[in-house]
Motif scaffolding. Structure first.
Motif, PDB file in Angstrom:
ATOM      1  N   ALA A   1       0.793  -1.231   0.000  1.00  0.00           N
ATOM      2  CA  ALA A   1       0.000   0.000   0.000  1.00  0.00           C
ATOM      3  C   ALA A   1       0.831   1.288   0.000  1.00  0.00           C
ATOM      4  O   ALA A   1       0.486   2.227  -0.723  1.00  0.00           O
ATOM      5  N   PRO A   2       1.921   1.416   0.782  1.00  0.00           N
ATOM      6  CA  PRO A   2       2.672   2.674   0.758  1.00  0.00           C
ATOM      7  C   PRO A   2       3.202   3.026  -0.630  1.00  0.00           C
ATOM      8  O   PRO A   2       3.192   4.196  -1.021  1.00  0.00           O
ATOM      9  N   GLY A   3       3.671   2.026  -1.373  1.00  0.00           N
ATOM     10  CA  GLY A   3       4.202   2.295  -2.702  1.00  0.00           C
ATOM     11  C   GLY A   3       3.127   2.548  -3.735  1.00  0.00           C
ATOM     12  O   GLY A   3       3.288   3.374  -4.638  1.00  0.00           O
ATOM     13  N   ARG A   4       1.996   1.845  -3.632  1.00  0.00           N
ATOM     14  CA  ARG A   4       0.931   1.974  -4.621  1.00  0.00           C
ATOM     15  C   ARG A   4      -0.078   3.053  -4.265  1.00  0.00           C
ATOM     16  O   ARG A   4      -0.820   3.530  -5.136  1.00  0.00           O
ATOM     17  N   GLY A   5      -0.112   3.435  -2.982  1.00  0.00           N
ATOM     18  CA  GLY A   5      -1.090   4.425  -2.527  1.00  0.00           C
ATOM     19  C   GLY A   5      -2.186   3.760  -1.725  1.00  0.00           C
ATOM     20  O   GLY A   5      -2.769   2.770  -2.174  1.00  0.00           O
ATOM     21  N   TRP A   6      -2.490   4.296  -0.534  1.00  0.00           N
ATOM     22  CA  TRP A   6      -3.485   3.678   0.334  1.00  0.00           C
ATOM     23  C   TRP A   6      -4.894   3.753  -0.252  1.00  0.00           C
ATOM     24  O   TRP A   6      -5.756   2.943   0.091  1.00  0.00           O
ATOM     25  N   THR A   7      -5.133   4.728  -1.130  1.00  0.00           N
ATOM     26  CA  THR A   7      -6.462   4.846  -1.748  1.00  0.00           C
ATOM     27  C   THR A   7      -6.442   4.460  -3.221  1.00  0.00           C
ATOM     28  O   THR A   7      -7.426   4.703  -3.931  1.00  0.00           O
ATOM     29  N   ALA A   8      -5.345   3.870  -3.676  1.00  0.00           N
ATOM     30  CA  ALA A   8      -5.260   3.437  -5.068  1.00  0.00           C
ATOM     31  C   ALA A   8      -6.262   2.311  -5.328  1.00  0.00           C
ATOM     32  O   ALA A   8      -6.581   1.533  -4.429  1.00  0.00           O
ATOM     33  N   PRO A   9      -6.765   2.199  -6.548  1.00  0.00           N
ATOM     34  CA  PRO A   9      -7.747   1.144  -6.852  1.00  0.00           C
ATOM     35  C   PRO A   9      -7.257  -0.252  -6.499  1.00  0.00           C
ATOM     36  O   PRO A   9      -8.026  -1.071  -5.979  1.00  0.00           O
ATOM     37  N   VAL A  10      -5.967  -0.549  -6.764  1.00  0.00           N
ATOM     38  CA  VAL A  10      -5.464  -1.889  -6.489  1.00  0.00           C
ATOM     39  C   VAL A  10      -5.454  -2.166  -4.987  1.00  0.00           C
ATOM     40  O   VAL A  10      -5.714  -3.294  -4.547  1.00  0.00           O
ATOM     41  N   THR A  11      -5.185  -1.127  -4.183  1.00  0.00           N
ATOM     42  CA  THR A  11      -5.188  -1.296  -2.730  1.00  0.00           C
ATOM     43  C   THR A  11      -6.600  -1.536  -2.206  1.00  0.00           C
ATOM     44  O   THR A  11      -6.845  -2.470  -1.419  1.00  0.00           O
ATOM     45  N   LEU A  12      -7.529  -0.710  -2.642  1.00  0.00           N
ATOM     46  CA  LEU A  12      -8.915  -0.875  -2.202  1.00  0.00           C
ATOM     47  C   LEU A  12      -9.482  -2.218  -2.665  1.00  0.00           C
ATOM     48  O   LEU A  12     -10.197  -2.898  -1.916  1.00  0.00           O
ATOM     49  N   ALA A  13      -9.140  -2.600  -3.902  1.00  0.00           N
ATOM     50  CA  ALA A  13      -9.604  -3.892  -4.409  1.00  0.00           C
ATOM     51  C   ALA A  13      -9.010  -5.047  -3.607  1.00  0.00           C
ATOM     52  O   ALA A  13      -9.686  -6.049  -3.335  1.00  0.00           O
ATOM     53  N   GLY A  14      -7.733  -4.905  -3.217  1.00  0.00           N
ATOM     54  CA  GLY A  14      -7.079  -5.949  -2.420  1.00  0.00           C
ATOM     55  C   GLY A  14      -7.751  -6.144  -1.075  1.00  0.00           C
ATOM     56  O   GLY A  14      -8.009  -7.287  -0.653  1.00  0.00           O
ATOM     57  N   TYR A  15      -8.061  -5.033  -0.399  1.00  0.00           N
ATOM     58  CA  TYR A  15      -8.730  -5.137   0.899  1.00  0.00           C
ATOM     59  C   TYR A  15     -10.152  -5.698   0.756  1.00  0.00           C
ATOM     60  O   TYR A  15     -10.606  -6.510   1.575  1.00  0.00           O
ATOM     61  N   ALA A  16     -10.850  -5.276  -0.292  1.00  0.00           N
ATOM     62  CA  ALA A  16     -12.205  -5.782  -0.510  1.00  0.00           C
ATOM     63  C   ALA A  16     -12.179  -7.284  -0.788  1.00  0.00           C
ATOM     64  O   ALA A  16     -12.999  -8.047  -0.255  1.00  0.00           O
ATOM     65  N   ALA A  17     -11.227  -7.714  -1.619  1.00  0.00           N
ATOM     66  CA  ALA A  17     -11.118  -9.139  -1.935  1.00  0.00           C
ATOM     67  C   ALA A  17     -10.763  -9.945  -0.693  1.00  0.00           C
ATOM     68  O   ALA A  17     -11.310 -11.034  -0.463  1.00  0.00           O
ATOM     69  N   ALA A  18      -9.838  -9.416   0.126  1.00  0.00           N
ATOM     70  CA  ALA A  18      -9.468 -10.118   1.354  1.00  0.00           C
ATOM     71  C   ALA A  18     -10.664 -10.271   2.283  1.00  0.00           C
ATOM     72  O   ALA A  18     -10.887 -11.338   2.868  1.00  0.00           O
ATOM     73  N   ALA A  19     -11.451  -9.198   2.413  1.00  0.00           N
ATOM     74  CA  ALA A  19     -12.631  -9.249   3.284  1.00  0.00           C
ATOM     75  C   ALA A  19     -13.643 -10.271   2.770  1.00  0.00           C
ATOM     76  O   ALA A  19     -14.215 -11.052   3.550  1.00  0.00           O
ATOM     77  N   LEU A  20     -13.852 -10.297   1.465  1.00  0.00           N
ATOM     78  CA  LEU A  20     -14.813 -11.245   0.893  1.00  0.00           C
ATOM     79  C   LEU A  20     -14.342 -12.689   1.082  1.00  0.00           C
ATOM     80  O   LEU A  20     -15.139 -13.568   1.445  1.00  0.00           O
ATOM     81  N   VAL A  21     -13.059 -12.924   0.821  1.00  0.00           N
ATOM     82  CA  VAL A  21     -12.538 -14.285   0.951  1.00  0.00           C
ATOM     83  C   VAL A  21     -12.609 -14.757   2.400  1.00  0.00           C
ATOM     84  O   VAL A  21     -13.023 -15.894   2.684  1.00  0.00           O
ATOM     85  N   LEU A  22     -12.215 -13.890   3.354  1.00  0.00           N
ATOM     86  CA  LEU A  22     -12.247 -14.284   4.759  1.00  0.00           C
ATOM     87  C   LEU A  22     -13.683 -14.483   5.252  1.00  0.00           C
ATOM     88  O   LEU A  22     -13.951 -15.392   6.047  1.00  0.00           O
ATOM     89  N   ALA A  23     -14.611 -13.642   4.782  1.00  0.00           N
ATOM     90  CA  ALA A  23     -16.013 -13.837   5.154  1.00  0.00           C
ATOM     91  C   ALA A  23     -16.545 -15.156   4.590  1.00  0.00           C
ATOM     92  O   ALA A  23     -17.258 -15.897   5.275  1.00  0.00           O
ATOM     93  N   GLY A  24     -16.161 -15.453   3.354  1.00  0.00           N
ATOM     94  CA  GLY A  24     -16.559 -16.723   2.763  1.00  0.00           C
ATOM     95  C   GLY A  24     -15.962 -17.908   3.499  1.00  0.00           C
ATOM     96  O   GLY A  24     -16.617 -18.949   3.674  1.00  0.00           O
ATOM     97  N   PHE A  25     -14.705 -17.740   3.965  1.00  0.00           N
ATOM     98  CA  PHE A  25     -14.054 -18.800   4.736  1.00  0.00           C
ATOM     99  C   PHE A  25     -14.829 -19.079   6.018  1.00  0.00           C
ATOM    100  O   PHE A  25     -15.086 -20.243   6.365  1.00  0.00           O
ATOM    101  N   VAL A  26     -15.202 -18.030   6.748  1.00  0.00           N
ATOM    102  CA  VAL A  26     -15.960 -18.202   7.993  1.00  0.00           C
ATOM    103  C   VAL A  26     -17.306 -18.877   7.711  1.00  0.00           C
ATOM    104  O   VAL A  26     -17.723 -19.792   8.431  1.00  0.00           O
ATOM    105  N   TRP A  27     -18.003 -18.428   6.647  1.00  0.00           N
ATOM    106  CA  TRP A  27     -19.296 -19.018   6.295  1.00  0.00           C
ATOM    107  C   TRP A  27     -19.142 -20.502   5.987  1.00  0.00           C
ATOM    108  O   TRP A  27     -19.927 -21.335   6.450  1.00  0.00           O
ATOM    109  N   TRP A  28     -18.118 -20.839   5.224  1.00  0.00           N
ATOM    110  CA  TRP A  28     -17.895 -22.237   4.842  1.00  0.00           C
ATOM    111  C   TRP A  28     -17.577 -23.102   6.061  1.00  0.00           C
ATOM    112  O   TRP A  28     -18.130 -24.200   6.228  1.00  0.00           O
ATOM    113  N   GLU A  29     -16.699 -22.604   6.919  1.00  0.00           N
ATOM    114  CA  GLU A  29     -16.288 -23.380   8.088  1.00  0.00           C
ATOM    115  C   GLU A  29     -17.441 -23.579   9.064  1.00  0.00           C
ATOM    116  O   GLU A  29     -17.548 -24.627   9.709  1.00  0.00           O
ATOM    117  N   ALA A  30     -18.305 -22.577   9.179  1.00  0.00           N
ATOM    118  CA  ALA A  30     -19.428 -22.678  10.111  1.00  0.00           C
ATOM    119  C   ALA A  30     -20.436 -23.734   9.668  1.00  0.00           C
ATOM    120  O   ALA A  30     -21.159 -24.296  10.497  1.00  0.00           O
TER     121      ALA A  30
END
Length: 514
Positions: A223-252
């Protein structure tokens, strides 16, 4: 769960010694490389992001695969998995020592993380099987926790000593003889332990945990090199949140999950796990910065920088056994909350550091407070997690405890290192405003690169002062983040941890898969 009877009481403590040696090996590699970071920055032309990956290449894979490592131990036998992990750890340490580029070193460190993920959860699960008596087990967990805490300082000291006399690859070669010792002693003393009933292998859970944690850490480091509000950074955090939420749903929904997320419905498990995660988040992030501060700002050599972290080892060694006694007298909530508040105070002190801060002053006071607080958190929180579960849940509890520790530490290096970079790079570029943009960009890559640029300038002393002050500004910002994390953990512990540990209660049945 454990074939045969527990080891003879006279042998149990020798078993604990072998388990502590094994866990020390993989824990030390979280920090042993930190003191070599300035050396690697010079010899391999590594920037701050590269250095973060040298550290997190190990801790990221370690954290992401801990759940799988615990599952394999439950399924195939913890002793078998432990010994396989030790063999792999020795081989991959050799590969790391022979690396010729930053990319090769990061890859070798990642392979070491795979091995560590097999070793670490097996040690705690075998410890629980070896000590069925709750009082003895609490003492054993206190010692195990002290060893994992001591590794924070043993790593930099050992690394500094080796770098004083040998090439940087020696910090990895030292693992090989210790692996051999742990293998021989383990074969002689340890007994096999496994779960008698196995569910189906949870491949989706493995992929989900690796992808979610990996995306989160990668996005934060870049993030520091690409920018904290850069599209790739925001997309990375969104994807991580979706994957982790899906992981919790699957495990439950699975009857045989990789991670039994229902464990977190018990506030003892969730609050204690959060305390461990936040404590190691703050500690690993700070260690990443302080070893560079010792060498780049205070001018210490590698050995002196390693020895400079000794207060961590001494104070953790003193307070970890004390924590067990304090819990019996004051209760878990009081001790863990106090420990996190003491850690937060240490980071506040560190945030006031300057370019000319005396080691035997602000720096030592800060480290003593951090280490003392960590010693009060580790063993009570770990014992709370393990004590809240039934004996057949030892493997799952070990995986939870180990995973939150490593994920917390991995995110600590990623977040605190990135906060430092976000402050340091612009400050250096502004301070060297009269120089060409390419020179200023090179100086902003890392504090070692900045000092190397300053050494080639006519007015090198003034430029070096700018570089050092910029790094200290970044260190201060990172320390405030660590203090905030510990304060948040203290609040959660005070609210949700029970004053005293009640007996383990059954958890609800899993929801059948559709």
């Amino acid at each position: 769960m454990v074939p045969g009877s527990p080891p003879d009481p006279r042998r149990r403590w020798w078993v604990l010694a072998v388990l502590c040696l094994s866990v020390l090996l993989v824990s030390v590699d979280n920090t042993i490389v930190n003191v070599a970071l300035p050396t690697l920055a010079g010899e391999l032309s590594a920037g701050t992001s590269d250095l973060q990956w040298v550290v997190d290449g190990y801790t990221l894979v370690f954290a992401a695969l801990l759940l799988l490592g615990g599952h394999l131990g439950d399924r195939f036998g913890r002793l078998r998995v432990l010994q396989a992990g030790l063999v792999l750890f020795g081989l991959t340490s050799l590969l790391a020592a022979l690396a010729g580029t930053t990319g090769e070193l990061v890859a070798a460190r990642a392979a070491m993380g795979v091995a560590a993920a097999l070793v670490f959860p097996a040690t705690l699960a075998l410890l629980v099987a070896t000590f069925p008596d709750r009082r003895e087990r609490a003492t054993a967990i206190g010692i195990w926790s002290a060893v994992t805490g001591l590794s924070v300082a043993i790593g930099p000291v050992t690394g500094g000593l080796l770098l004083e006399h040998f090439a940087w690859g020696s910090v990895f070669l030292v693992n090989v003889p210790l692996v051999l010792l742990a293998l021989v002693a383990g074969r002689a003393l340890l007994r096999e332990s496994r779960e008698p009933v196995h569910g189906r292998f949870d491949g989706v859970g493995v992929l989900g945990s690796v992808a979610g944690i990996g995306l989160l850490v990668w996005t934060t480091i870049e993030a520091p090199g690409r920018g904290w509000t850069a599209p790739v950074t925001l997309a990375g955090y969104a994807a991580a949140a979706l994957v982790l939420a899906g992981f919790v749903w699957w495990e439950a929904r699975r009857p045989d999950p990789l991670l039994d997320v229902r464990l977190f419905t018990d506030r003892r498990v969730s609050a204690a796990s959060g305390a461990i995660a936040l404590a190691f988040f703050a500690l690993f992030g700070f260690i990443f910065l302080i070893t560079q501060y010792f060498q780049a700002v205070l001018g210490y050599g590698t050995l002196a920088a390693g020895v400079g972290t000794l207060p961590f080892a001494l104070v953790i060694g003193a307070t970890s056994p004390l924590a067990v006694l304090l819990v019996r007298r004051l209760g878990t909530a009081v001790v863990v909350t106090a420990g996190l508040l003491v850690m937060a105070a240490g980071f506040v002190v560190a945030a006031g550091s300057a370019v000319d801060s005396a080691y035997w002053g602000r720096v030592v006071v800060a480290m003593v407070l951090m280490a003392g607080g960590l010693g009060l958190v580790m063993s009570p929180a770990t014992e709370t997690v393990m004590g809240a579960l039934r004996s057949e849940q030892a493997g799952a509890g070990s995986a939870v405890n180990d995973t939150v520790r490593e994920v917390g530490g991995t995110l600590g290096v990623a977040v605190v290192g990135s906060v430092m970079s976000t402050v340091y790079a612009p400050a250096v570029r502004d301070g060297l405003a009269g120089l060409p943009a390419a020179v200023r960009d090179a100086a902003g890559d890392s504090v070692v690169a900045g000092l190397a640029v300053a050494a080639r300038l006519p007015d090198g002393t003034a430029a070096a002062d700018v570089v050092r002050q910029s790094f200290v500004d970044g260190l201060s910002a990172g320390s405030w983040v660590c203090a905030a994390a510990c304060a948040a953990g203290a609040l959660a512990a005070a609210v949700w941890l029970p004053a005293h540990r009640p007996a383990a209660t059954p958890l609800p049945e899993p929801v059948p898969a559709a």
